[in-house]
Design a protein around this motif. Structure first.
Motif: not given
Length: 398
Positions: A329-349
Protein backbone atom coordinates in the motif's frame (compact mmCIF):
# COMPACT_ATOMS: atom_id res chain seq x y z
CA UNK A 1 -23.35 11.25 17.90
CA UNK A 2 -20.85 9.00 19.63
CA UNK A 3 -19.00 11.46 21.82
CA UNK A 4 -21.58 11.64 24.66
CA UNK A 5 -21.17 7.89 25.21
CA UNK A 6 -17.72 8.57 26.52
CA UNK A 7 -19.06 9.97 29.76
CA UNK A 8 -19.67 6.46 31.06
CA UNK A 9 -15.98 5.78 31.75
CA UNK A 10 -12.48 6.82 30.75
CA UNK A 11 -11.80 3.49 29.09
CA UNK A 12 -15.08 3.70 27.24
CA UNK A 13 -14.19 7.17 26.07
CA UNK A 14 -10.93 5.93 24.60
CA UNK A 15 -12.88 3.37 22.58
CA UNK A 16 -15.14 6.15 21.34
CA UNK A 17 -12.20 8.42 20.51
CA UNK A 18 -10.49 5.64 18.58
CA UNK A 19 -13.68 4.93 16.67
CA UNK A 20 -14.17 8.64 16.03
CA UNK A 21 -10.59 8.89 14.77
CA UNK A 22 -11.34 6.06 12.37
CA UNK A 23 -14.47 7.82 11.17
CA UNK A 24 -12.53 11.07 10.88
CA UNK A 25 -9.98 9.45 8.60
CA UNK A 26 -12.88 8.33 6.38
CA UNK A 27 -14.62 11.70 6.75
CA UNK A 28 -17.80 10.11 8.06
CA UNK A 29 -18.14 12.07 11.27
CA UNK A 30 -20.89 14.67 11.40
CA UNK A 31 -20.05 18.36 11.07
CA UNK A 32 -19.59 19.62 14.60
CA UNK A 33 -19.52 23.33 15.40
CA UNK A 34 -15.80 24.11 15.31
CA UNK A 35 -16.17 27.40 17.19
CA UNK A 36 -15.91 25.44 20.42
CA UNK A 37 -12.64 23.77 19.50
CA UNK A 38 -10.22 26.42 20.74
CA UNK A 39 -12.37 28.38 23.17
CA UNK A 40 -10.21 29.35 26.14
CA UNK A 41 -10.37 32.03 28.79
CA UNK A 42 -8.59 35.32 27.97
CA UNK A 43 -6.62 35.21 31.20
CA UNK A 44 -5.17 31.82 30.34
CA UNK A 45 -4.34 32.86 26.81
CA UNK A 46 -2.47 35.98 27.80
CA UNK A 47 -0.08 33.90 29.88
CA UNK A 48 0.65 31.53 27.00
CA UNK A 49 3.64 31.81 24.74
CA UNK A 50 3.44 31.17 21.02
CA UNK A 51 0.09 31.43 19.24
CA UNK A 52 -2.42 33.64 21.05
CA UNK A 53 -6.19 33.64 20.74
CA UNK A 54 -6.78 37.31 20.04
CA UNK A 55 -9.92 38.36 18.27
CA UNK A 56 -8.17 40.17 15.43
CA UNK A 57 -4.80 38.43 15.55
CA UNK A 58 -5.26 34.85 16.78
CA UNK A 59 -2.55 32.29 17.34
CA UNK A 60 0.48 34.41 16.55
CA UNK A 61 3.45 35.30 18.69
CA UNK A 62 3.29 38.83 20.06
CA UNK A 63 6.75 39.71 18.76
CA UNK A 64 5.54 39.06 15.21
CA UNK A 65 2.34 41.09 15.43
CA UNK A 66 3.83 44.29 14.05
CA UNK A 67 5.39 42.41 11.14
CA UNK A 68 2.04 41.55 9.58
CA UNK A 69 1.69 45.07 8.23
CA UNK A 70 4.89 44.66 6.25
CA UNK A 71 3.67 41.34 4.93
CA UNK A 72 0.66 42.83 3.18
CA UNK A 73 2.92 45.22 1.30
CA UNK A 74 5.00 42.45 -0.24
CA UNK A 75 3.19 39.94 -2.47
CA UNK A 76 4.65 37.13 -4.48
CA UNK A 77 2.48 34.45 -5.98
CA UNK A 78 2.73 30.81 -4.98
CA UNK A 79 0.82 27.79 -6.19
CA UNK A 80 -2.83 28.17 -5.26
CA UNK A 81 -2.27 31.21 -3.08
CA UNK A 82 -3.02 34.30 -5.14
CA UNK A 83 -6.19 36.02 -6.22
CA UNK A 84 -6.91 37.93 -9.41
CA UNK A 85 -5.98 41.33 -7.97
CA UNK A 86 -2.68 40.05 -6.59
CA UNK A 87 -1.75 38.34 -9.87
CA UNK A 88 -2.47 41.59 -11.72
CA UNK A 89 -0.29 43.53 -9.28
CA UNK A 90 2.57 41.07 -9.70
CA UNK A 91 2.21 41.19 -13.48
CA UNK A 92 2.22 44.99 -13.48
CA UNK A 93 5.30 45.07 -11.28
CA UNK A 94 7.05 42.62 -13.60
CA UNK A 95 6.29 44.80 -16.65
CA UNK A 96 7.79 47.82 -14.91
CA UNK A 97 11.03 46.01 -14.09
CA UNK A 98 14.04 47.49 -15.83
CA UNK A 99 17.25 45.80 -16.89
CA UNK A 100 19.09 47.34 -13.97
CA UNK A 101 20.61 44.87 -11.54
CA UNK A 102 22.15 41.47 -12.14
CA UNK A 103 20.17 38.18 -12.17
CA UNK A 104 21.76 37.34 -8.82
CA UNK A 105 20.43 40.58 -7.34
CA UNK A 106 16.94 39.83 -8.63
CA UNK A 107 17.07 36.29 -7.28
CA UNK A 108 18.26 37.51 -3.88
CA UNK A 109 15.44 40.08 -3.76
CA UNK A 110 12.80 37.47 -4.60
CA UNK A 111 14.09 35.06 -1.98
CA UNK A 112 14.09 37.78 0.67
CA UNK A 113 10.47 38.71 0.07
CA UNK A 114 7.56 36.76 1.57
CA UNK A 115 5.22 34.91 -0.75
CA UNK A 116 1.48 35.29 -0.74
CA UNK A 117 0.38 32.49 1.55
CA UNK A 118 -3.26 33.33 2.03
CA UNK A 119 -5.47 30.34 1.25
CA UNK A 120 -9.24 30.58 1.47
CA UNK A 121 -11.95 27.94 1.84
CA UNK A 122 -12.74 28.33 -1.87
CA UNK A 123 -10.14 27.01 -4.30
CA UNK A 124 -10.02 26.76 -8.11
CA UNK A 125 -11.96 23.82 -9.59
CA UNK A 126 -13.47 22.77 -6.26
CA UNK A 127 -17.01 22.78 -7.69
CA UNK A 128 -18.12 25.91 -5.84
CA UNK A 129 -18.50 28.04 -8.98
CA UNK A 130 -20.90 25.51 -10.51
CA UNK A 131 -22.91 25.23 -7.30
CA UNK A 132 -25.74 27.79 -6.87
CA UNK A 133 -24.89 28.14 -3.18
CA UNK A 134 -21.13 28.29 -3.75
CA UNK A 135 -20.54 25.01 -1.91
CA UNK A 136 -17.44 22.95 -2.81
CA UNK A 137 -18.19 19.41 -3.96
CA UNK A 138 -16.45 17.77 -1.00
CA UNK A 139 -18.96 19.31 1.40
CA UNK A 140 -21.91 18.02 -0.62
CA UNK A 141 -20.33 14.58 -0.66
CA UNK A 142 -19.84 14.74 3.11
CA UNK A 143 -23.58 15.37 3.55
CA UNK A 144 -24.47 12.81 0.86
CA UNK A 145 -26.15 15.39 -1.36
CA UNK A 146 -28.06 17.16 1.41
CA UNK A 147 -27.71 20.70 0.07
CA UNK A 148 -29.07 22.43 3.17
CA UNK A 149 -26.83 20.39 5.46
CA UNK A 150 -23.79 20.99 3.26
CA UNK A 151 -24.47 24.73 3.15
CA UNK A 152 -24.74 24.93 6.94
CA UNK A 153 -21.58 22.86 7.44
CA UNK A 154 -19.60 24.94 4.95
CA UNK A 155 -20.78 28.25 6.43
CA UNK A 156 -19.74 27.01 9.87
CA UNK A 157 -16.35 26.04 8.45
CA UNK A 158 -15.88 29.49 6.90
CA UNK A 159 -16.79 31.13 10.22
CA UNK A 160 -14.19 28.95 11.96
CA UNK A 161 -11.54 30.02 9.48
CA UNK A 162 -12.41 33.68 9.94
CA UNK A 163 -12.47 33.53 13.73
CA UNK A 164 -9.04 31.94 13.98
CA UNK A 165 -7.41 33.38 10.83
CA UNK A 166 -6.84 29.94 9.34
CA UNK A 167 -6.53 31.46 5.86
CA UNK A 168 -3.25 33.10 6.89
CA UNK A 169 -1.86 30.51 9.29
CA UNK A 170 0.98 29.65 6.89
CA UNK A 171 2.00 33.30 6.75
CA UNK A 172 2.58 33.54 10.46
CA UNK A 173 5.71 32.33 12.27
CA UNK A 174 5.43 29.02 14.07
CA UNK A 175 8.33 28.93 16.59
CA UNK A 176 6.94 25.83 18.32
CA UNK A 177 7.02 23.69 15.18
CA UNK A 178 9.75 21.36 16.46
CA UNK A 179 8.15 21.17 19.90
CA UNK A 180 4.76 20.18 18.50
CA UNK A 181 6.34 17.61 16.21
CA UNK A 182 7.88 15.95 19.23
CA UNK A 183 4.72 16.10 21.36
CA UNK A 184 3.04 13.43 19.24
CA UNK A 185 4.51 11.31 16.42
CA UNK A 186 2.96 12.39 13.11
CA UNK A 187 4.55 12.82 9.72
CA UNK A 188 4.12 12.70 5.95
CA UNK A 189 6.04 9.59 4.97
CA UNK A 190 5.97 10.34 1.25
CA UNK A 191 3.60 9.19 -1.49
CA UNK A 192 1.93 5.85 -2.14
CA UNK A 193 2.04 4.04 -5.52
CA UNK A 194 -1.03 6.07 -6.61
CA UNK A 195 0.83 9.31 -5.77
CA UNK A 196 -1.40 10.05 -2.78
CA UNK A 197 0.30 11.69 0.18
CA UNK A 198 0.85 9.36 3.16
CA UNK A 199 0.13 10.65 6.66
CA UNK A 200 1.23 8.60 9.69
CA UNK A 201 0.00 9.11 13.26
CA UNK A 202 0.78 7.27 16.49
CA UNK A 203 -1.96 8.33 18.97
CA UNK A 204 -0.68 6.22 21.88
CA UNK A 205 2.46 8.34 22.10
CA UNK A 206 0.98 11.79 22.75
CA UNK A 207 3.50 13.20 25.22
CA UNK A 208 1.87 15.53 27.73
CA UNK A 209 4.97 15.53 29.94
CA UNK A 210 7.06 16.93 27.11
CA UNK A 211 4.24 19.41 26.48
CA UNK A 212 4.53 20.77 30.01
CA UNK A 213 8.34 20.78 29.87
CA UNK A 214 8.13 23.13 26.87
CA UNK A 215 5.47 25.47 28.23
CA UNK A 216 3.02 24.31 25.57
CA UNK A 217 -0.66 23.44 25.54
CA UNK A 218 -3.23 21.32 23.77
CA UNK A 219 -4.21 24.49 21.89
CA UNK A 220 -0.67 24.71 20.53
CA UNK A 221 -0.80 21.12 19.35
CA UNK A 222 -4.22 21.47 17.73
CA UNK A 223 -3.21 24.62 15.85
CA UNK A 224 -0.02 22.88 14.80
CA UNK A 225 -2.16 20.19 13.19
CA UNK A 226 -4.08 22.90 11.34
CA UNK A 227 -0.75 24.33 10.17
CA UNK A 228 0.37 20.91 8.94
CA UNK A 229 -2.88 20.13 7.13
CA UNK A 230 -3.03 23.58 5.56
CA UNK A 231 0.52 23.08 4.30
CA UNK A 232 -0.45 19.70 2.87
CA UNK A 233 -3.55 20.82 0.96
CA UNK A 234 -2.22 24.19 -0.21
CA UNK A 235 1.52 23.75 -0.78
CA UNK A 236 2.18 20.04 -1.28
CA UNK A 237 -1.09 18.91 -2.87
CA UNK A 238 -3.38 21.86 -3.74
CA UNK A 239 -5.76 19.97 -6.05
CA UNK A 240 -9.29 20.19 -4.57
CA UNK A 241 -9.88 16.48 -5.11
CA UNK A 242 -6.54 15.38 -3.63
CA UNK A 243 -6.73 12.56 -1.09
CA UNK A 244 -4.34 10.84 1.30
CA UNK A 245 -3.51 7.42 2.68
CA UNK A 246 -3.82 7.51 6.48
CA UNK A 247 -1.77 5.20 8.68
CA UNK A 248 -2.92 5.01 12.31
CA UNK A 249 -0.25 3.15 14.26
CA UNK A 250 -1.71 1.74 17.47
CA UNK A 251 1.70 0.64 18.74
CA UNK A 252 2.02 1.04 22.49
CA UNK A 253 -1.70 1.53 23.06
CA UNK A 254 -3.23 0.67 26.41
CA UNK A 255 -6.33 1.78 28.31
CA UNK A 256 -4.29 2.66 31.37
CA UNK A 257 -1.95 4.92 29.44
CA UNK A 258 -4.49 6.76 27.34
CA UNK A 259 -7.53 7.09 29.59
CA UNK A 260 -6.21 10.24 31.29
CA UNK A 261 -8.11 13.52 31.13
CA UNK A 262 -5.54 15.28 28.93
CA UNK A 263 -5.75 12.59 26.29
CA UNK A 264 -9.54 12.67 26.45
CA UNK A 265 -9.58 16.45 25.92
CA UNK A 266 -7.08 16.33 23.08
CA UNK A 267 -8.81 13.39 21.36
CA UNK A 268 -12.27 14.93 21.55
CA UNK A 269 -11.17 18.33 20.27
CA UNK A 270 -8.92 16.87 17.57
CA UNK A 271 -11.66 14.63 16.14
CA UNK A 272 -14.27 17.43 16.27
CA UNK A 273 -11.94 19.90 14.54
CA UNK A 274 -10.72 17.63 11.78
CA UNK A 275 -14.08 16.02 11.03
CA UNK A 276 -15.88 19.35 10.78
CA UNK A 277 -13.30 21.14 8.66
CA UNK A 278 -11.47 18.68 6.39
CA UNK A 279 -13.99 16.25 4.81
CA UNK A 280 -13.51 14.01 1.81
CA UNK A 281 -9.75 13.58 2.00
CA UNK A 282 -9.29 9.85 2.60
CA UNK A 283 -8.11 7.25 0.11
CA UNK A 284 -7.27 4.40 2.49
CA UNK A 285 -7.08 4.12 6.26
CA UNK A 286 -4.57 1.55 7.52
CA UNK A 287 -4.88 0.74 11.22
CA UNK A 288 -1.68 -1.10 12.05
CA UNK A 289 -0.39 -2.91 15.13
CA UNK A 290 -4.06 -3.20 16.01
CA UNK A 291 -4.98 -4.68 19.39
CA UNK A 292 -7.74 -7.29 19.49
CA UNK A 293 -10.40 -4.88 20.71
CA UNK A 294 -10.03 -2.76 17.56
CA UNK A 295 -11.29 -5.68 15.47
CA UNK A 296 -14.16 -6.27 17.90
CA UNK A 297 -15.11 -2.60 17.74
CA UNK A 298 -14.95 -2.54 13.95
CA UNK A 299 -17.25 -5.55 13.66
CA UNK A 300 -19.85 -3.64 15.67
CA UNK A 301 -19.81 -0.63 13.36
CA UNK A 302 -19.11 -2.43 10.07
CA UNK A 303 -22.81 -3.11 9.24
CA UNK A 304 -23.47 0.65 9.38
CA UNK A 305 -20.87 1.41 6.70
CA UNK A 306 -21.36 1.46 2.97
CA UNK A 307 -19.41 -1.09 0.95
CA UNK A 308 -17.28 1.65 -0.60
CA UNK A 309 -16.38 2.82 2.89
CA UNK A 310 -15.53 -0.67 4.10
CA UNK A 311 -13.07 -1.03 1.26
CA UNK A 312 -11.15 1.98 2.60
CA UNK A 313 -10.52 0.41 6.00
CA UNK A 314 -7.68 -2.05 6.48
CA UNK A 315 -6.91 -3.37 9.95
CA UNK A 316 -3.56 -5.11 10.41
CA UNK A 317 -1.86 -6.94 13.24
CA UNK A 318 1.89 -6.69 13.82
CA UNK A 319 3.93 -9.29 11.95
CA UNK A 320 5.18 -10.30 8.55
CA UNK A 321 1.75 -10.10 6.93
CA UNK A 322 1.38 -6.51 8.10
CA UNK A 323 4.81 -5.57 6.74
CA UNK A 324 3.95 -7.16 3.40
CA UNK A 325 0.66 -5.27 3.25
CA UNK A 326 2.33 -1.97 4.13
CA UNK A 327 4.92 -2.46 1.41
CA UNK A 328 2.06 -3.02 -1.04
CA UNK A 329 0.00 0.00 0.00
CA UNK A 330 2.85 2.44 0.69
CA UNK A 331 5.33 1.31 -1.96
CA UNK A 332 8.74 2.99 -1.87
CA UNK A 333 7.52 5.33 0.88
CA UNK A 334 7.19 2.52 3.42
CA UNK A 335 9.28 3.79 6.36
CA UNK A 336 11.43 1.52 8.50
CA UNK A 337 9.74 3.28 11.43
CA UNK A 338 6.63 1.14 10.76
CA UNK A 339 8.33 -2.26 10.52
CA UNK A 340 7.00 -4.82 12.98
CA UNK A 341 9.43 -5.32 15.85
CA UNK A 342 8.25 -7.97 18.28
CA UNK A 343 5.37 -7.19 20.63
CA UNK A 344 4.00 -3.72 19.75
CA UNK A 345 2.63 -3.35 23.28
CA UNK A 346 6.21 -3.19 24.56
CA UNK A 347 7.08 -0.38 22.17
CA UNK A 348 6.10 2.47 24.48
CA UNK A 349 7.49 5.97 24.19
CA UNK A 350 9.46 7.23 27.18
CA UNK A 351 7.54 10.38 28.08
CA UNK A 352 9.59 13.57 28.01
CA UNK A 353 11.92 12.33 25.27
CA UNK A 354 12.10 13.07 21.54
CA UNK A 355 11.12 10.37 19.05
CA UNK A 356 13.27 11.56 16.16
CA UNK A 357 15.99 14.06 15.26
CA UNK A 358 15.22 16.30 12.27
CA UNK A 359 17.85 16.27 9.55
CA UNK A 360 19.44 19.47 8.25
CA UNK A 361 20.30 18.36 4.71
CA UNK A 362 17.92 17.07 2.04
CA UNK A 363 20.40 14.35 1.12
CA UNK A 364 19.71 12.80 4.53
CA UNK A 365 15.98 12.42 3.87
CA UNK A 366 14.27 9.03 3.75
CA UNK A 367 10.66 7.82 4.08
CA UNK A 368 9.45 8.45 7.62
CA UNK A 369 9.70 11.37 10.06
CA UNK A 370 12.53 12.79 7.92
CA UNK A 371 10.90 12.39 4.52
CA UNK A 372 11.41 14.98 1.80
CA UNK A 373 7.93 16.33 2.46
CA UNK A 374 8.72 16.77 6.15
CA UNK A 375 12.08 18.35 5.35
CA UNK A 376 10.44 20.79 2.96
CA UNK A 377 7.78 21.76 5.51
CA UNK A 378 10.34 22.38 8.24
CA UNK A 379 12.48 24.48 5.88
CA UNK A 380 9.37 26.42 4.92
CA UNK A 381 8.65 27.06 8.60
CA UNK A 382 12.23 28.21 9.24
CA UNK A 383 12.05 30.62 6.30
CA UNK A 384 8.86 32.16 7.66
CA UNK A 385 10.47 32.55 11.07
CA UNK A 386 13.45 34.30 9.48
CA UNK A 387 11.13 36.77 7.75
CA UNK A 388 9.87 37.83 11.17
CA UNK A 389 13.33 37.76 12.79
CA UNK A 390 12.34 34.82 14.95
CA UNK A 391 13.98 31.45 15.51
CA UNK A 392 12.75 27.96 16.17
CA UNK A 393 12.38 27.21 19.87
CA UNK A 394 14.55 24.37 21.13
CA UNK A 395 12.85 21.26 22.43
CA UNK A 396 13.41 20.63 26.14
CA UNK A 397 13.64 16.91 26.92
CA UNK A 398 14.63 14.73 29.83
Amino acid sequence: MMLPLAQSSSAGFFLVITTALLFHCLNLASANKPHDVYRTSPSAVQKRRGWHNRRNLPFISSSAASSLLRWEELVLSTRGGSNVEEEAAVSEAANETTDEGSPDDIKETEESQPRNLTFTAITPNDGSTENPDGIPTRWLDMKKGDRAGAKEAFETHVAWREEFNVDTILERPHPKFDICKQMTPHYFAGRDPHNNIIFVQRPAHVDFELMRMNNSTIDDLLLHYVYVIQYCWNIVEPAPDAIMTNVVDMRGSSFRQMSNSEYIEFGKRFVAMMSANYPGRSYKTLIINAPTWINVLYKIFKPMLRESTRQKIIILKAGEEQDTALKFYLGDSFPDDLLSTGDPKKDKKVMGTSYYDPVEEQEQCMPGPNSKVEFGMREFCKQQLALYNETMLEVNTI
